[in-house]
Scaffold this motif. Structure first.
Motif, PDB file in Angstrom:
ATOM      1  N   ALA A   8      34.065  41.555  41.140  1.00  0.00           N
ATOM      2  CA  ALA A   8      34.999  42.683  41.266  1.00  0.00           C
ATOM      3  C   ALA A   8      35.069  43.485  39.972  1.00  0.00           C
ATOM      4  O   ALA A   8      35.283  44.698  39.999  1.00  0.00           O
ATOM      5  CB  ALA A   8      36.379  42.170  41.650  1.00  0.00           C
ATOM      6  N   ALA A   9      34.855  42.806  38.846  1.00  0.00           N
ATOM      7  CA  ALA A   9      34.903  43.501  37.556  1.00  0.00           C
ATOM      8  C   ALA A   9      33.798  44.544  37.445  1.00  0.00           C
ATOM      9  O   ALA A   9      33.978  45.575  36.797  1.00  0.00           O
ATOM     10  CB  ALA A   9      34.794  42.498  36.412  1.00  0.00           C
ATOM     11  N   ASP A  10      32.635  44.296  38.095  1.00  0.00           N
ATOM     12  CA  ASP A  10      31.543  45.275  38.055  1.00  0.00           C
ATOM     13  C   ASP A  10      31.887  46.522  38.860  1.00  0.00           C
ATOM     14  O   ASP A  10      31.398  47.617  38.563  1.00  0.00           O
ATOM     15  CB  ASP A  10      30.252  44.649  38.594  1.00  0.00           C
ATOM     16  CG  ASP A  10      29.698  43.571  37.665  1.00  0.00           C
ATOM     17  OD1 ASP A  10      30.202  43.465  36.538  1.00  0.00           O
ATOM     18  OD2 ASP A  10      28.776  42.841  38.088  1.00  0.00           O
ATOM     19  N   TYR A  11      32.706  46.345  39.882  1.00  0.00           N
ATOM     20  CA  TYR A  11      33.066  47.488  40.725  1.00  0.00           C
ATOM     21  C   TYR A  11      34.210  48.290  40.103  1.00  0.00           C
ATOM     22  O   TYR A  11      34.147  49.514  40.001  1.00  0.00           O
ATOM     23  CB  TYR A  11      33.454  47.007  42.127  1.00  0.00           C
ATOM     24  CG  TYR A  11      33.945  48.116  43.030  1.00  0.00           C
ATOM     25  CD1 TYR A  11      33.039  49.012  43.605  1.00  0.00           C
ATOM     26  CD2 TYR A  11      35.301  48.289  43.293  1.00  0.00           C
ATOM     27  CE1 TYR A  11      33.473  50.041  44.425  1.00  0.00           C
ATOM     28  CE2 TYR A  11      35.751  49.308  44.110  1.00  0.00           C
ATOM     29  CZ  TYR A  11      34.842  50.192  44.673  1.00  0.00           C
ATOM     30  OH  TYR A  11      35.279  51.209  45.479  1.00  0.00           O
ATOM     31  N   PHE A  12      35.261  47.613  39.658  1.00  0.00           N
ATOM     32  CA  PHE A  12      36.437  48.316  39.131  1.00  0.00           C
ATOM     33  C   PHE A  12      36.297  48.695  37.664  1.00  0.00           C
ATOM     34  O   PHE A  12      36.977  49.599  37.181  1.00  0.00           O
ATOM     35  CB  PHE A  12      37.689  47.454  39.321  1.00  0.00           C
ATOM     36  CG  PHE A  12      38.098  47.280  40.754  1.00  0.00           C
ATOM     37  CD1 PHE A  12      38.740  48.304  41.432  1.00  0.00           C
ATOM     38  CD2 PHE A  12      37.820  46.107  41.430  1.00  0.00           C
ATOM     39  CE1 PHE A  12      39.120  48.153  42.756  1.00  0.00           C
ATOM     40  CE2 PHE A  12      38.194  45.946  42.754  1.00  0.00           C
ATOM     41  CZ  PHE A  12      38.843  46.975  43.426  1.00  0.00           C
ATOM     42  N   LYS A  13      35.425  47.968  36.956  1.00  0.00           N
ATOM     43  CA  LYS A  13      35.174  48.234  35.540  1.00  0.00           C
ATOM     44  C   LYS A  13      36.465  48.350  34.716  1.00  0.00           C
ATOM     45  O   LYS A  13      36.765  49.389  34.111  1.00  0.00           O
ATOM     46  CB  LYS A  13      34.336  49.498  35.362  1.00  0.00           C
ATOM     47  CG  LYS A  13      32.923  49.372  35.925  1.00  0.00           C
ATOM     48  CD  LYS A  13      32.136  50.640  35.730  1.00  0.00           C
ATOM     49  CE  LYS A  13      30.674  50.447  36.095  1.00  0.00           C
ATOM     50  NZ  LYS A  13      30.435  49.869  37.419  1.00  0.00           N
ATOM     51  N   GLY A  19      34.895  43.165  59.563  1.00  0.00           N
ATOM     52  CA  GLY A  19      33.992  44.193  59.054  1.00  0.00           C
ATOM     53  C   GLY A  19      34.442  44.835  57.759  1.00  0.00           C
ATOM     54  O   GLY A  19      33.704  45.650  57.187  1.00  0.00           O
ATOM     55  N   GLN A  20      35.632  44.506  57.253  1.00  0.00           N
ATOM     56  CA  GLN A  20      36.124  45.099  56.016  1.00  0.00           C
ATOM     57  C   GLN A  20      35.464  44.488  54.786  1.00  0.00           C
ATOM     58  O   GLN A  20      35.133  43.298  54.767  1.00  0.00           O
ATOM     59  CB  GLN A  20      37.647  44.907  55.901  1.00  0.00           C
ATOM     60  CG  GLN A  20      38.465  45.686  56.911  1.00  0.00           C
ATOM     61  CD  GLN A  20      39.935  45.332  56.838  1.00  0.00           C
ATOM     62  OE1 GLN A  20      40.290  44.234  56.398  1.00  0.00           O
ATOM     63  NE2 GLN A  20      40.795  46.243  57.278  1.00  0.00           N
ATOM     64  N   LYS A  21      35.258  45.320  53.746  1.00  0.00           N
ATOM     65  CA  LYS A  21      34.861  44.843  52.430  1.00  0.00           C
ATOM     66  C   LYS A  21      36.155  44.655  51.621  1.00  0.00           C
ATOM     67  O   LYS A  21      36.969  45.592  51.524  1.00  0.00           O
ATOM     68  CB  LYS A  21      33.942  45.844  51.727  1.00  0.00           C
ATOM     69  CG  LYS A  21      32.608  46.061  52.423  1.00  0.00           C
ATOM     70  CD  LYS A  21      31.710  44.849  52.279  1.00  0.00           C
ATOM     71  CE  LYS A  21      30.358  45.061  52.967  1.00  0.00           C
ATOM     72  NZ  LYS A  21      29.543  46.101  52.310  1.00  0.00           N
ATOM     73  N   VAL A  22      36.327  43.457  51.073  1.00  0.00           N
ATOM     74  CA  VAL A  22      37.601  43.098  50.442  1.00  0.00           C
ATOM     75  C   VAL A  22      37.356  42.400  49.102  1.00  0.00           C
ATOM     76  O   VAL A  22      36.234  41.994  48.782  1.00  0.00           O
ATOM     77  CB  VAL A  22      38.428  42.169  51.364  1.00  0.00           C
ATOM     78  CG1 VAL A  22      38.853  42.897  52.611  1.00  0.00           C
ATOM     79  CG2 VAL A  22      37.637  40.913  51.716  1.00  0.00           C
ATOM     80  N   VAL A  23      38.459  42.259  48.337  1.00  0.00           N
ATOM     81  CA  VAL A  23      38.427  41.506  47.075  1.00  0.00           C
ATOM     82  C   VAL A  23      38.932  40.106  47.358  1.00  0.00           C
ATOM     83  O   VAL A  23      40.027  39.932  47.914  1.00  0.00           O
ATOM     84  CB  VAL A  23      39.291  42.184  46.000  1.00  0.00           C
ATOM     85  CG1 VAL A  23      39.290  41.345  44.719  1.00  0.00           C
ATOM     86  CG2 VAL A  23      38.797  43.586  45.707  1.00  0.00           C
ATOM     87  N   VAL A  24      38.144  39.083  46.949  1.00  0.00           N
ATOM     88  CA  VAL A  24      38.471  37.697  47.255  1.00  0.00           C
ATOM     89  C   VAL A  24      38.674  36.919  45.963  1.00  0.00           C
ATOM     90  O   VAL A  24      37.844  36.986  45.042  1.00  0.00           O
ATOM     91  CB  VAL A  24      37.351  37.036  48.095  1.00  0.00           C
ATOM     92  CG1 VAL A  24      37.703  35.578  48.393  1.00  0.00           C
ATOM     93  CG2 VAL A  24      37.142  37.807  49.388  1.00  0.00           C
TER      94      VAL A  24
END
Length: 807
Positions: A154-159, A90-95
């Motif tokens: 991931a770049a869109d989230y962490f910017k 159920g975790q949201k993770v960086v892959v």
């Protein structure tokens, strides 16, 4: 000068891609030395996606591993083996998917591949923050909020911040381009001229500045108006000192600046935006609410921000409080006790114009090379101090809170007038080589901020903007026009005329080339060392005759070298420390000396440096150490190369390790083994041999020498050997001198080929084997003639050297 593409683009009226902008900058005289991509997170998180852990089961063959199924927004989920203790369903993770390269904080970049871990295939990696470079934790994988979109980059989230950084090679006269706004002004002038449309930089200044209250008025008194022609300031209360917002940190870090706190970061931001240095004082340190700009008595102690106590000179301009206590070195460096601290709640913000001469003298005398001092030394825009101060105050109010608690103070007793320069059309054509239309000239200059004062038939008079303090001559105006038009656009004339000249220095240069060519062929490497060196290398006797630097660039480089040896030893030490120990160097350089007060002497030298072995071990030949005899051989070879003869070496006093080099009666240089004490200064632990030719003496001897040619001898030469048993103190030089006294015309060559020492010869004795070559160019020598000459030699050796002839 470092310029950020993102930052610069904020002031430009149109978008220009980084490569095109690079070409524009170079064409207008702001040469781009490098253009590199900057990423706050290396790799920019490219290829990393957001996923959701659908399943998490124990690995069948490993207690600390889990087998997961991860949804990354694709039709099929990925099977990934993960060792993180906190991974769960159920975790949201960086892959990191297969083919993606990650850049961990420690170690080399890693490209994902399909892997089999303990018998289970893994198609990627679930990442911890230190594995992708966005943090330092490795306690477990990153767990993201539930609302993050699955499959999004991931770049869109962490910017992560991405920029292009220009390194610009500024010439010393271009202080107007030492800021992003200054560069933007030049780019806009280029667009205006080349694209035939008006382009103006987007200025960040606003007109809504006003005081919120009058709770902290601070009086300003300038006692030395020559060193401080303009001083402005304003008080801000209720500020909160904390970390800067991310946008401000990103901009500063991208250009190599270290964020400190929001107040200090704003002053650094404004410096690189406008070119105007600012300083923020903790208002509580300003006793009596009074700022005094003055010089203090020589010897006054002051502790600067770097916690060093410095003794002021009478020429140092200081910012003092109402009790006459120094708080800051004006335009150079802040004080330890008056700067912004974490507990600071009220500040006094300074924006001033200080004398270039005053700042440079202070900066150099105390060895403080700061960004502020560099800009004040070249001159700042005196008309811009108030506007920049308002911009900074509003920005501080925005990101640190607080209120503007005083009216703006502006001490400007003698307003500066703009410099006016007249440019004649024919002078512009003569200097630039190009016919410019008067309208083109006016548009270029207007775009750069010049004002048209008067326009005549053949003359244009302009007022120079305060942002360009270096411009005072018509030639300076021509340079501005030509660089905006583009140096590549200057017409090449069809006819070029030159006046032939006589090269009076050709003999000297030819001799230098001849010597350099020979030495390179012998395996030497040429050095080019700095003529400015460190005075600590020399004793007091030598220092009395050195040329001392008045405005040295650093504390270590403070005198012009009085000797070629020390700068060469620096290079030798540098090489030895990098395991390059067999060295043959030479340098054609100069030394500098003081003859009398105000009179100096410059001498040219040809210096050779030898250390280590002649070569490494080979199967045919063992390596041989370089020694003083090898050095003598090379010294003699150079003299022979110059066409000189009668070469001999004389020991200086009783020091056999330092020899004077002669050709006839002319001294040409010295040869020495460098002393152990001197080698210890450079941490050199192997012998070094130094040959120093006085190049002027060498050139003089060569110029007097007449080269004669003669026929090759038709008759054979005869060799005879002689073994002399002499006292162990006798040198070959003594043998050579005894031979020369006989003046044997038919003795062509003498060579020492063996030295033998043994108790069998007697205490304090040695044998020296010498080979003699005889030649008569008109006939074949007879045994009787040769025996006669050998008898004279033996008799001389026995008489003058107390030698015995070994049978």
């Amino acid at each position: 000068m470092t310029i950020s593409y993102n930052w610069l683009s904020e002031y430009l009226p149109q978008v220009i891609d980084p490569e095109k902008l690079s070409k524009i900058l170079t064409s207008i005289g702001l040469e781009v030395e490098s253009l590199e991509k900057y990423e706050s997170v290396k790799g920019g998180l490219q290829g990393l996606v957001i996923g959701e852990v659908l399943e998490c089961e124990q690995h069948p063959n490993a207690d600390k591993l889990k087998v997961t199924k991860v949804n990354i927004g694709q039709p099929e989920s990925l099977q990934i083996v993960c060792g993180a203790p906190n991974v769960a369903q159920g975790q949201k993770v960086v892959v990191a998917t297969v083919g993606t390269t990650i850049y961990p904080n420690a170690g080399e970049p890693l490209t994902m591949k399909i892997a089999k871990i303990r018998g289970v295939e893994s198609f990627g990696m679930i990442c911890a923050e230190d594995e992708i470079g966005i943090g330092g934790s490795h306690a477990g994988i990153m767990v993201l909020p539930d609302d993050v979109a699955i499959g999004s980059p991931a770049a869109d989230y962490f910017k992560p911040y991405v920029d292009w950084i220009y390194e610009i090679g500024l010439t010393p006269n271009r202080m107007d381009a030492m800021s992003h706004l200054g560069v933007a002004r030049d780019v806009c002038a280029y667009i205006t001229h080349h694209e035939k449309k008006e382009a103006k930089p987007k200025l960040p200044y606003h007109n809504h500045f006003k005081a919120d209250n009058q709770s902290l008025p601070i009086k300003v008194t300038v006692e030395n108006a020559a060193a401080c022609p303009r001083y402005t300031g304003v008080s801000i209360t209720g500020v909160t000192v904390k970390d800067s917002p991310q946008w401000l940190k990103d901009k500063l870090i991208a250009i190599g600046q270290r964020p400190i706190n929001n107040i200090v970061d704003v002053t650094n931001f404004i410096l690189h935006e406008t070119g105007q240095p600012l300083h923020a004082f903790d208002a509580s340190a300003i006793k009596g609410n009074h700022v005094i700009v003055k010089n203090l008595p020589a010897g006054t102690s002051f502790t600067t921000l770097d916690e060093k106590e410095r003794k002021l000179t009478a020429e140092d301009l200081m910012i003092c409080n109402g009790d006459q206590e120094p708080m800051c070195v004006a335009g150079v460096f802040g004080g330890l006790h008056s700067g912004v601290q974490n507990a600071t709640t009220a500040i006094f913000l300074e924006s001033a114009c200080f004398s270039s001469t005053s700042v440079r003298k202070t900066s150099m005398s105390h060895g403080l090379r700061t960004d502020a001092a560099t800009r004040f030394e070249k001159g700042v825009d005196i008309s811009n101090t108030v506007q920049v101060l308002k911009r900074a105050a509003l920005l501080i109010k925005e990101i640190a809170g607080g209120e503007i608690s005083s009216d703006l103070v502006d001490v400007y007793p003698s307003p500066k007038q703009k410099t006016e320069v007249a440019l004649k059309n024919h002078y512009l054509k003569k200097l630039s080589g190009k016919n410019y239309h008067p309208d083109t000239v006016k548009k270029i200059l207007t775009a750069l901020g010049f004002e048209i004062v008067k326009e005549g038939m053949d003359e244009l008079r302009v007022a120079v903007p305060f942002s360009k303090p270096d411009i005072s001559l018509p030639a300076d105006i021509v340079e501005e026009i030509v660089r905006i038009d583009g140096l590549d656009n200057i017409d090449i004339p069809s006819l070029i005329t030159i006046s032939p000249s006589t090269d009076t220095s050709s003999a000297k240069e030819l001799l230098k080339d001849k010597i350099a060519g020979y030495l390179v062929g012998q395996g030497f490497y040429e050095l080019f060392t700095n003529s400015i060196t460190n005075s600590k290398y020399f004793n007091e006797e030598v220092l009395n005759g050195t040329v001392k630097m008045l405005n040295n660039l650093s504390a270590e480089l403070d005198v012009l070298r009085p000797s070629m040896l020390e700068t060469g030893l620096e290079i030798i030490a540098y090489n030895i420390n990098r395991k390059n120990q067999n060295l043959l160097f030479f340098e054609l350089g100069k030394t500098y000396h003081t003859k009398e007060v105000g009179q100096y002497q410059e001498l040219e030298h040809c210096a050779l440096y030898l250390t280590g072995y002649t070569h490494e071990d080979e199967w045919r030949e063992k390596k041989q150490p370089l020694d003083i005899f090898k050095a003598k051989g090379w010294a003699a070879a150079i003299i022979t190369l110059c066409g000189l003869g009668d070469i001999h070496f004389n020991a200086e006093d009783t020091n056999a390790q330092q020899l004077s080099i002669f050709s006839g009666k002319q001294k040409l240089g010295v040869l020495q083994e460098v002393g152990k004490k001197q080698l210890q200064q450079f941490d050199i632990k192997q012998p070094v041999y130094f040959i120093d030719f006085d190049f002027a003496a060498l050139l003089k001897a060569v110029s007097k020498n007449k080269i004669t040619y003669r026929e090759v001898a038709k008759f054979p030469a005869v060799q005879r050997d002689l073994a002399l048993v002499v006292n162990s103190t006798v040198t070959y030089t003594a043998i050579d001198a005894a031979i020369k006294k006989l003046r044997l015309s038919k003795l062509q060559d003498v060579r020492l080929f063996d030295v033998f020492e043994s108790e069998k010869l007697g205490a304090g004795k040695k044998s020296m084997a010498v080979s003699f070559t005889f030649l008569d160019e008109e006939k074949t020598l007879t045994d009787k003639e040769i025996d006669g000459m050998m008898s004279k030699l033996i008799s001389t050796f026995e008489k003058e050297l107390s030698a015995e002839i070994r049978k």
